[in-house]
Design an enzyme around this catalytic site. Structure first.
Site: not given
Lengths: 483, 104
Positions: A76, A151, A175
């Site tokens: 990420k 997210s 997330s």
């Protein structure tokens, strides 16, 4: 070969069925083919990945290959990568190249995993749809008109579309779990303190935790083992030995008590509840026993979470001042103007909303009524879990109240988006481990069931998810658009 | 869920939002200020279940685990990386970060 399990890939590499270079090239080709449609990755790193692949092949040939040797993965884009752009999905950090690695990326590399790219996300990990990033909307591989969740939507979409078998992600209020559910993969947020957060760009420090995504619980177990552990560079890192998660997947569910937290099953789409009930029924067939558990303060979780997360975010994001790194406005007339305009231009609307509400909740005259009250409610929510775990070994609930929603559907209504986090946020308030594992689909879209455990019960959670996945094939469904 | 009475209690005027933006060092134009005000009102109505809960006698919880802050030996552990770190700076010269003149 990108659809194969990590266990199988490890064998394939060791038996010389294919080389690490071939595997990494396949991953890069897949990214080439899919990323234009999905926008799952912000940065792709083919040169360094191929250099690492050749090194992996040498280690494999020498017979001293580490656990994840040659396995491609994405991080990420809020994990710092030395010399590689790390944007947090923000204009603020659109040109930020860290001079150091996060402990997570360093650990993954030292276990042989090969970074092929950095995954798209909601700006600074604030969002539940991956629509709030400077680098554009991420699309769900199951339906390109729908969000992948957030997210960590880029990490989830990359795994679901078989760009990579594994991805790292972070989870502040769901997330990892919610995008895993929306994309039909497995995602785990371990206990607070289990994985070092050194080099993970902070959103809300008392809630943030790094974690893992993969097709199966078994795949997640390999990556979790590789990146977990004590780190002197993170003061919240826990001094506690890392268990051998892949070795502990074979267990019996007989006699295991699985709690169904009542409020978590209310106010959601009935088809979603039915899908997760099917998972519960399967667990019963495997020998588990279901018990209903009360969570009397569950209704306070969303409010408590958003007050605390936004207060902490307003403090953490004050470091972006346009001076030492990050975006700076043109021709500032004085220092205040430089701060204000750099931040006004560098942060998207959703980030600004959260900074403003957080600043308000911490400001003189309001702090006791808002932040102070939220910290008290947090205790009650955490105590609910302690009490519930006296009656069960772990809990099962739907991860999210619906399957993936349409792109744009909730974008104009941030509060509606917040409310949909109802089943994931309390876990972060308490700091517990939890994972999402796919259930039967609803109208062709994936749905996830959330398993929550007591502190440091990662092994048990992964074992239960693995046993469920051995008995079913829900986690093996492949999106047609990405087949 | 938020009720009308709670929404009224949570009423926030534009000046408060403007002041908060100033505290947060955020340049916000008038159009966005109005939309943020509307958001403030809705959010503060949403969280009224917590702000109005009779829980003042509950011990606050700031952190998920009771941890003591760990200290490390006072020793040099990192090399000087000034040049690499300043490479990401918007404006740096001779090892200094440049900002607009503060003192005339």
């Amino acid at each position: 070969m990108l659809r194969e399990s990590v266990t199988r890939l490890r064998e394939g590499l060791r038996n010389k069925e294919y080389s690490a270079r071939e595997l990494v090239e396949a991953s890069l080709a897949r990214i080439d083919e899919q990323n234009g449609k999905l926008n799952a990755l912000i940065t792709v790193t083919p040169e360094s990945a191929l250099v690492a692949a050749d090194a992996a092949d040498r280690a494999l040939a020498a017979g001293d290959a580490p656990d994840l040797c040659g396995i491609p993965l994405v991080h990420k884009d809020n994990f710092c990568t030395d010399g590689v752009l790390t944007t947090c999905g923000s204009r603020m950090l659109a040109n930020f190249v860290p001079a150091y690695d996060a402990t997570v990326t360093r650990n993954a590399a030292s276990h042989g995993a090969i970074t092929v790219g950095k995954a798209n996300m909601d700006e600074f990990a604030m969002g539940s749809s991956s629509e709030h990033g400077h680098f554009g909307v991420v699309r769900n591989p199951w339906d390109h008109e729908r969000v992948p969740g957030g997210s960590s939507g880029g990490s989830a979409a990359a795994v679901a579309a078989a760009m990579v078998p594994l991805a790292t992600a972070s989870d502040t209020g769901g997330s990892i779990r919610q995008p895993a559910a929306f994309c039909g993969i497995t995602g785990m947020k371990p206990s607070y303190g289990r994985i070092s957060r050194y080099g993970l760009v902070a959103y809300a420090s008392s809630l943030d935790q790094a974690g893992v995504m993969g097709v199966s619980a078994e795949d997640c177990a390999y990556l979790l083992k590789a990146i977990s552990g004590f780190d002197p560079l993170d003061s919240t890192s826990v001094q506690r030995p890392v268990e051998d998660y892949p070795a502990e997947l074979e267990g019996a569910l007989k006699g295991l008590k699985i709690g169904l937290p009542k409020p978590y099953w209310e106010g959601l789409e009935s088809a979603v509840a039915d899908a997760v009930q099917a998972q519960a029924d399967e667990l019963v067939k495997l020998g588990a026993e279901l018990v209903e558990v009360e969570m009397p303060n569950a209704s306070l979780a969303v409010s408590t979470y958003y007050l605390i997360a936004q207060a902490e975010c307003s403090s953490n994001l004050s470091r972006y001042d346009g001076v030492r790194f990050g975006h700076r406005c043109e021709d500032p007339k004085d220092l205040q103007d430089l701060y204000r305009r750099s931040r006004g231009e560098g942060f998207c609307e959703e980030t600004q909303r959260r900074i403003l509400v957080g600043t308000f909740a911490l400001s003189s005259g309001y702090i006791d009524a808002y932040y102070g009250k939220a910290m008290r409610a947090r205790r009650l929510i955490s105590d609910d879990f302690t009490a519930a775990f006296e009656h069960c070994d772990l809990m099962l609930s739907p991860t999210a109240p619906s399957a993936a929603f349409k792109i744009g559907e909730k974008e104009t209504d941030p509060i509606a988006m917040y409310l949909a986090d109802v089943n994931t946020v309390a876990v972060n308030l308490a700091g517990l481990p939890a994972l999402s594992t796919p259930g039967p689909q609803v109208d062709g879209l994936p749905v996830g069931g959330q398993l929550i455990g007591p502190y440091f019960s990662e092994s048990r959670l992964l074992m239960v998810a693995h046993q469920l996945q051995q008995a079913t094939d829900w986690h093996l469904q492949v999106p047609e658009a990405a087949a | 869920m938020a009720t009308d009475s709670k929404a009224k209690q949570a009423s926030i005027d534009l000046e408060t939002v403007r002041k908060t933006a100033r505290l947060a060092r955020l340049a916000v134009d008038e159009e966005h200020l109005a939309s943020y005000q509307a958001h403030f009102e809705r959010l503060l109505a949403l969280v009224a279940d917590v702000t109005e809960a009779p829980i003042d006698d509950v011990e606050p919880m700031a952190h998920p685990m009771d941890m003591a802050q760990r200290l490390r030996p006072d020793a040099v552990t990192e090399d000087d990386q000034r040049e690499r770190l300043q490479a990401s700076a918007p404006n740096a010269e001779d090892g200094f970060f440049l900002v607009p003149r503060v003192i005339e």
